[in-house]
Design an enzyme around this catalytic site. Structure first.
Site, PDB file in Angstrom:
ATOM      1  N   HIS A 171       0.446  -1.279  -0.237  1.00  0.00           N
ATOM      2  CA  HIS A 171      -0.427   0.365   0.199  1.00  0.00           C
ATOM      3  C   HIS A 171       1.113   0.865  -0.243  1.00  0.00           C
ATOM      4  CE1 HIS A 171      -3.438  -2.264  -0.186  1.00  0.00           C
ATOM      5  NE2 HIS A 171      -3.188  -2.992   1.400  1.00  0.00           N
ATOM      6  N   ARG A 176     -10.921  -5.879   9.055  1.00  0.00           N
ATOM      7  CA  ARG A 176     -10.031  -5.096   7.745  1.00  0.00           C
ATOM      8  C   ARG A 176      -8.477  -6.491   7.619  1.00  0.00           C
ATOM      9  NH1 ARG A 176      -9.503  -7.307   3.422  1.00  0.00           N
ATOM     10  NH2 ARG A 176      -8.755  -6.219   0.648  1.00  0.00           N
ATOM     11  N   CYS A 225      -6.584  -8.230   6.006  1.00  0.00           N
ATOM     12  CA  CYS A 225      -4.671  -8.775   5.710  1.00  0.00           C
ATOM     13  C   CYS A 225      -3.980  -9.124   5.829  1.00  0.00           C
ATOM     14  CB  CYS A 225      -4.579  -6.964   5.316  1.00  0.00           C
ATOM     15  SG  CYS A 225      -5.225  -6.102   4.632  1.00  0.00           S
TER      16      CYS A 225
END
Lengths: 123, 276
Positions: free
Chosen positions: B195, B233, B237
């Site tokens: 990211h 989330r 991940c």
């Protein structure tokens, strides 16, 4: 200790039948060994397509642009062992790489790495 | 040449960002510069759209889904939860200034009295507790998730405004930062691997979202229907990289959310959105 011959015969017959039945069942259930290509595509195994294009294989479906395309491998890796080592643990050559260390972290077995190496080396 | 510059910038960012000397504001500005160089045409406010900024078709799909979101009944249900009085007659709104309008962007904050990071979800539970109600489980999407799917919309449009002040707050922020930049799991990825460094690149068929803006739009409805809070989330991940996940509501994730949210300061909040 004496055993009845009839019992012994019955037992061995039953054993043979069982063995045959087991052998048959195992043969039926045993999944086909995955090929290098299958291991390379499978996202739970090599998952090469997550990060590498494979322009030499028309079956490879990916739009990735993360890592170099796997092409001209024999020219890039005259020594096949170096390619295998790269798959086994790419962080050795480049600590910053995002490529998972497939051998070091036991993501793939040694045999699976051999198969993927063979497959990729043909690209 | 451009690629080389980017690589140098990326490398210096990686090392710079892990250095303990950088202040939170230096971290944020460095990331902003990094993304400005990486995607000069993306406007700052657009980072709330995540990976959709890299793909016009996907952004169009997002915009059309958001006109009549398939999950609006869930948000309605959250509204009912929010408005239903506790047994003592009070409501959630009574626990927050201005009925909790434009407040979510100040969370998480570091509570000096408690000596720890407090998330918006924790504040909702404190409100319940103060009013004699049982707390909700942080990983229960059917209760806490649904409640936040409405409660957070009360802050839509507010600019993220997380503060990290004082030695203890900075220490919690640093712990979150460490989680973000540490490699973990059998697959050996850090949050930053995908990211920051690979943001905007395509993993097989999907664009990777940039860290900038990631904390502004929760909860999300993945595939248009499955509700995920931010920390749920995080669990996902961590599992994807084959690491043992922490629990939603754990201090580890609270600190991560603190660091993570600070990076999105200045971006407009928009709760309950569609994600792939």
């Amino acid at each position: 200790m004496r055993k009845s011959p009839t019992l012994l015969l019955a037992a061995s017959l039953a054993g043979m039948l069982l063995a045959t039945a087991n052998g048959y069942a195992q043969e039926q259930q045993k999944p086909a060994e995955p090929t290098g290509q299958e291991l390379a595509f499978n996202n739970a195994k090599g998952n090469c397509l997550a990060c590498h294009m494979l322009p030499g294989d028309p079956k490879a479906v990916t739009n990735t642009n993360i890592a170099p395309p796997l092409v001209g491998m024999k020219a890039r890796f005259p020594d096949k062992a170096k390619l295998r080592a790269q798959i086994w643990d790419a962080t050795k050559a480049n600590p910053m790489t995002v490529m998972p260390p497939f051998g070091r972290n036991l993501i793939l077995t040694e045999q699976e790495i051999d198969k993927i190496t063979d497959y990729v080396y043909g690209m | 040449m451009k690629k080389t510059l980017l690589a140098i910038l990326g490398a210096s960012l990686l090392f710079g960002a892990i250095s303990a000397n950088a202040t939170p504001e230096q971290d944020r500005k460095e990331l902003l510069d990094y993304f400005k160089h990486k995607s000069p045409n993306v406007k700052f406010d657009d980072y709330v759209n995540g990976a959709f900024i890299y793909n016009a078709d996907a952004l169009n799909q997002y915009n059309s889904i958001m006109e009549f979101p398939p999950f609006y009944t869930v948000v309605d249900q959250g509204k009912k939860m929010w408005e239903t009085p506790f047994k003592n007659g009070k409501t959630y709104a009574s626990c927050f200034p201005d009925g909790a309008k434009n407040i979510a962007g100040r969370y998480p904050y570091f509570d000096e009295g408690l000596g720890k990071v407090v998330t918006f979800e924790m504040a909702l539970n404190s409100c319940r507790k103060a009013n004699g109600e049982d707390e909700l489980a942080y990983d229960d999407m059917g209760t806490m998730g649904v409640l936040t799917s409405y409660a957070r919309t009360l802050s839509d449009g507010m600019r993220m405004n997380v503060r990290v002040e004082g030695a203890k707050a900075v220490a919690a922020y640093e712990k979150g930062k460490q989680h973000f930049y540490s490699r973990r799991g059998q697959l050996n990825f850090s949050c930053a691997s995908c990211h920051v460094h690979q943001a905007g690149n395509i993993i097989r068929t999907e664009y990777l979202s940039p860290v900038l803006g990631q904390t502004t739009h929760w909860p999300v409805f993945r595939g248009g229907e499955t509700l995920f809070t931010l920390q749920k989330r995080y669990e996902g991940c961590n599992k994807l990289v084959r690491a043992v996940p922490y629990k939603s509501g754990s201090e580890e994730y609270n600190d991560l959310e603190y660091f993570h949210s600070y990076l999105s300061n200045g971006l407009p909040m928009k709760a309950s959105v569609f994600r792939k």
